[in-house]
Design a protein around this motif. Structure first.
Motif, PDB file in Angstrom:
ATOM      1  N   UNK A 159      17.861   3.770 -56.759  1.00 20.39           N
ATOM      2  CA  UNK A 159      17.212   3.092 -55.643  1.00 20.39           C
ATOM      3  C   UNK A 159      15.781   2.683 -55.975  1.00 20.39           C
ATOM      4  N   UNK A 160      15.065   3.520 -56.706  1.00 26.14           N
ATOM      5  CA  UNK A 160      13.682   3.181 -57.063  1.00 26.14           C
ATOM      6  C   UNK A 160      13.631   1.897 -57.891  1.00 26.14           C
ATOM      7  N   UNK A 161      14.555   1.765 -58.839  1.00 31.60           N
ATOM      8  CA  UNK A 161      14.612   0.561 -59.662  1.00 31.60           C
ATOM      9  C   UNK A 161      14.926  -0.658 -58.810  1.00 31.60           C
ATOM     10  N   UNK A 162      15.908  -0.518 -57.928  1.00 27.98           N
ATOM     11  CA  UNK A 162      16.277  -1.627 -57.047  1.00 27.98           C
ATOM     12  C   UNK A 162      15.099  -2.079 -56.188  1.00 27.98           C
ATOM     13  N   UNK A 163      14.364  -1.117 -55.647  1.00 30.58           N
ATOM     14  CA  UNK A 163      13.229  -1.442 -54.780  1.00 30.58           C
ATOM     15  C   UNK A 163      12.143  -2.167 -55.575  1.00 30.58           C
ATOM     16  N   UNK A 164      11.845  -1.696 -56.784  1.00 29.95           N
ATOM     17  CA  UNK A 164      10.844  -2.359 -57.627  1.00 29.95           C
ATOM     18  C   UNK A 164      11.239  -3.803 -57.908  1.00 29.95           C
ATOM     19  N   UNK A 165      12.506  -4.016 -58.234  1.00 30.96           N
ATOM     20  CA  UNK A 165      12.986  -5.355 -58.543  1.00 30.96           C
ATOM     21  C   UNK A 165      12.877  -6.270 -57.333  1.00 30.96           C
ATOM     22  N   UNK A 166      13.320  -5.773 -56.173  1.00 32.79           N
ATOM     23  CA  UNK A 166      13.291  -6.605 -54.967  1.00 32.79           C
ATOM     24  C   UNK A 166      11.865  -6.886 -54.527  1.00 32.79           C
ATOM     25  N   UNK A 167      11.008  -5.878 -54.536  1.00 36.17           N
ATOM     26  CA  UNK A 167       9.631  -6.089 -54.081  1.00 36.17           C
ATOM     27  C   UNK A 167       8.897  -7.055 -55.008  1.00 36.17           C
ATOM     28  N   UNK A 168       9.190  -7.004 -56.293  1.00 39.99           N
ATOM     29  CA  UNK A 168       8.591  -7.979 -57.216  1.00 39.99           C
ATOM     30  C   UNK A 168       9.023  -9.391 -56.839  1.00 39.99           C
ATOM     31  N   UNK A 169      10.320  -9.566 -56.564  1.00 38.27           N
ATOM     32  CA  UNK A 169      10.832 -10.891 -56.199  1.00 38.27           C
ATOM     33  C   UNK A 169      10.236 -11.368 -54.880  1.00 38.27           C
ATOM     34  N   UNK A 170      10.108 -10.465 -53.922  1.00 39.48           N
ATOM     35  CA  UNK A 170       9.531 -10.832 -52.617  1.00 39.48           C
ATOM     36  C   UNK A 170       8.086 -11.284 -52.781  1.00 39.48           C
ATOM     37  N   UNK A 171       7.296 -10.494 -53.502  1.00 38.93           N
ATOM     38  CA  UNK A 171       5.862 -10.772 -53.602  1.00 38.93           C
ATOM     39  C   UNK A 171       5.557 -11.996 -54.467  1.00 38.93           C
ATOM     40  N   UNK A 172       6.479 -12.363 -55.357  1.00 34.46           N
ATOM     41  CA  UNK A 172       6.266 -13.534 -56.217  1.00 34.46           C
ATOM     42  C   UNK A 172       7.179 -14.695 -55.816  1.00 34.46           C
ATOM     43  N   UNK A 173       7.714 -14.649 -54.619  1.00 38.02           N
ATOM     44  CA  UNK A 173       8.741 -15.604 -54.180  1.00 38.02           C
ATOM     45  C   UNK A 173       8.294 -17.053 -54.360  1.00 38.02           C
ATOM     46  N   UNK A 174       7.043 -17.349 -54.016  1.00 40.44           N
ATOM     47  CA  UNK A 174       6.559 -18.739 -54.069  1.00 40.44           C
ATOM     48  C   UNK A 174       6.443 -19.260 -55.502  1.00 40.44           C
ATOM     49  N   UNK A 175       6.259 -18.362 -56.462  1.00 36.62           N
ATOM     50  CA  UNK A 175       6.109 -18.791 -57.854  1.00 36.62           C
ATOM     51  C   UNK A 175       7.435 -18.877 -58.610  1.00 36.62           C
ATOM     52  N   UNK A 176       8.477 -18.258 -58.057  1.00 41.14           N
ATOM     53  CA  UNK A 176       9.714 -18.085 -58.820  1.00 41.14           C
ATOM     54  C   UNK A 176      10.400 -19.403 -59.153  1.00 41.14           C
ATOM     55  N   UNK A 177      10.370 -20.369 -58.243  1.00 39.96           N
ATOM     56  CA  UNK A 177      11.047 -21.645 -58.517  1.00 39.96           C
ATOM     57  C   UNK A 177      10.417 -22.322 -59.738  1.00 39.96           C
ATOM     58  N   UNK A 178       9.093 -22.270 -59.838  1.00 45.23           N
ATOM     59  CA  UNK A 178       8.458 -22.898 -60.991  1.00 45.23           C
ATOM     60  C   UNK A 178       8.743 -22.119 -62.269  1.00 45.23           C
ATOM     61  N   UNK A 179       8.917 -20.793 -62.152  1.00 46.01           N
ATOM     62  CA  UNK A 179       9.303 -20.017 -63.331  1.00 46.01           C
ATOM     63  C   UNK A 179      10.670 -20.464 -63.843  1.00 46.01           C
ATOM     64  N   UNK A 180      11.586 -20.774 -62.921  1.00 46.94           N
ATOM     65  CA  UNK A 180      12.897 -21.293 -63.323  1.00 46.94           C
ATOM     66  C   UNK A 180      12.730 -22.643 -64.012  1.00 46.94           C
ATOM     67  N   UNK A 181      11.848 -23.484 -63.449  1.00 51.85           N
ATOM     68  CA  UNK A 181      11.583 -24.784 -64.083  1.00 51.85           C
ATOM     69  C   UNK A 181      11.043 -24.606 -65.506  1.00 51.85           C
ATOM     70  N   UNK A 182      10.123 -23.661 -65.660  1.00 50.22           N
ATOM     71  CA  UNK A 182       9.570 -23.384 -66.991  1.00 50.22           C
ATOM     72  C   UNK A 182      10.655 -22.864 -67.938  1.00 50.22           C
ATOM     73  N   UNK A 183      11.551 -22.027 -67.406  1.00 47.87           N
ATOM     74  CA  UNK A 183      12.655 -21.512 -68.205  1.00 47.87           C
ATOM     75  C   UNK A 183      13.515 -22.660 -68.706  1.00 47.87           C
ATOM     76  N   UNK A 184      13.859 -23.587 -67.808  1.00 44.61           N
ATOM     77  CA  UNK A 184      14.677 -24.730 -68.205  1.00 44.61           C
ATOM     78  C   UNK A 184      13.998 -25.587 -69.249  1.00 44.61           C
ATOM     79  N   UNK A 185      12.703 -25.844 -69.051  1.00 46.29           N
ATOM     80  CA  UNK A 185      11.946 -26.657 -70.015  1.00 46.29           C
ATOM     81  C   UNK A 185      11.896 -25.950 -71.374  1.00 46.29           C
ATOM     82  N   UNK A 186      11.593 -24.661 -71.361  1.00 49.09           N
ATOM     83  CA  UNK A 186      11.477 -23.921 -72.621  1.00 49.09           C
ATOM     84  C   UNK A 186      12.820 -23.846 -73.340  1.00 49.09           C
TER      85      UNK A 186
END
Length: 280
Positions: free
Chosen positions: A167-194
């Motif tokens: 559960x601790x691992x799951x919470x860390x993963x989810x909270x990271x995604x929540x707190x960085x939610x606005x940046x994540x789409x551009x990270x996917x764009x960067x992944x595709x470009x790279x």
């Protein structure tokens, strides 16, 4: 930022045992229409193959929704609002409301499952789409070309990995995604470009950084189960194929992280004594 997705595509290696050949293609599971066609070396490797080996067959996945739902639910008495911080809970509620959904309807679901839902929202905001995913690109062609498709994993295997984190691992993963939610789409764009430009050293390095950072967002358990254990299991299956001396050619399509983060599929093959040749 606007990205140029017109490139040659990702990383390709070749492993030979006698007259049996195995190509390993590092891919991403989303894509852009400008990706295709890929580099000649990659297209030729696919064309030469008798058998295509994806992680899972995303064209015809066998999904047991009832079993997945059972895996996703908390045990009796535990709810999401008891494990997330008030800050993360408030932001998650806002994200769901923007999708015309209510946190109340998801309160009985474990963090790993909520993260998968947020991942779908993020992909919708990005330039890349699952329908242009590189695995889907090759699998659709394999069906048209009458090539055999053999899965290295199953949908259930992957969901069992996601749901097995403590559960601790799951919470860390989810909270990271929540707190960085606005940046994540551009990270996917960067992944595709790279990925599509990864034949250049700078883009390859950026690709490695992106997938490494993803594995580092929780703790060692996450990398061990998401990358290390799966790679070892996949290599064991692929080693059996190479040792079968079928005299066939196989084209493996796996997420790029499985090819660049040790213990990777390639490092495991080298450990077994194979010569792993970089093709592209």
């Amino acid at each position: 930022m606007t990205y140029d997705y017109d490139g040659n595509g990702g990383l390709l290696w070749k492993i030979v045992n006698g007259e049996t050949t195995l190509y390993v293609q590092g891919i991403i599971h989303v894509g852009h229409e400008d990706f295709y066609p890929l580099a000649n070396a990659i297209e030729e490797a696919y064309d030469s193959a008798n058998v295509i080996l994806p992680e899972i067959n995303v064209v015809e996945p066998e999904v047991n929704a009832e079993e997945i739902n059972k895996l996703a639910l908390f045990s009796e008495g535990m709810t999401l609002d008891k494990v997330l911080s008030p800050k993360s809970l408030k932001k998650l509620s806002g994200i769901l409301e923007a999708q015309e959904l209510s946190l109340e309807n998801f309160n009985k679901y474990q963090p790993w499952y909520i993260e998968s839902i947020l991942g779908a929202f993020i992909r919708e905001k990005s330039d890349l789409r699952p329908e242009y995913g590189v695995d889907l690109y090759f699998l659709k062609r394999a069906l048209e070309d009458g090539k055999e498709i053999i899965e290295l994993e199953t949908v259930e295997d992957q969901y069992n990995v996601f749901s097995s984190y403590n559960l601790d691992t799951q919470v860390k993963m989810l909270e990271h995604t929540i707190q960085t939610f606005e940046q994540q789409a551009d990270w996917i764009n960067q992944l595709g470009y790279s990925w599509v430009h990864s034949n250049s050293s700078s883009s390859k390095e950026e690709l490695i950084n992106i997938v490494t950072n993803d594995l580092n967002r929780a703790d060692d358990e996450y990398q061990k189960e998401m990358n290390d254990t799966r790679n070892i299991n996949m290599v064991n299956k692929l080693d059996e194929i190479l040792q079968s001396e079928s005299r066939q050619t196989y084209f493996v399509i796996v997420g790029s992280g499985h090819t660049v983060i040790d213990p990777s599929i390639l490092s495991e093959f080298r450990e077994k004594g194979y010569n792993v040749k970089s093709i592209y």
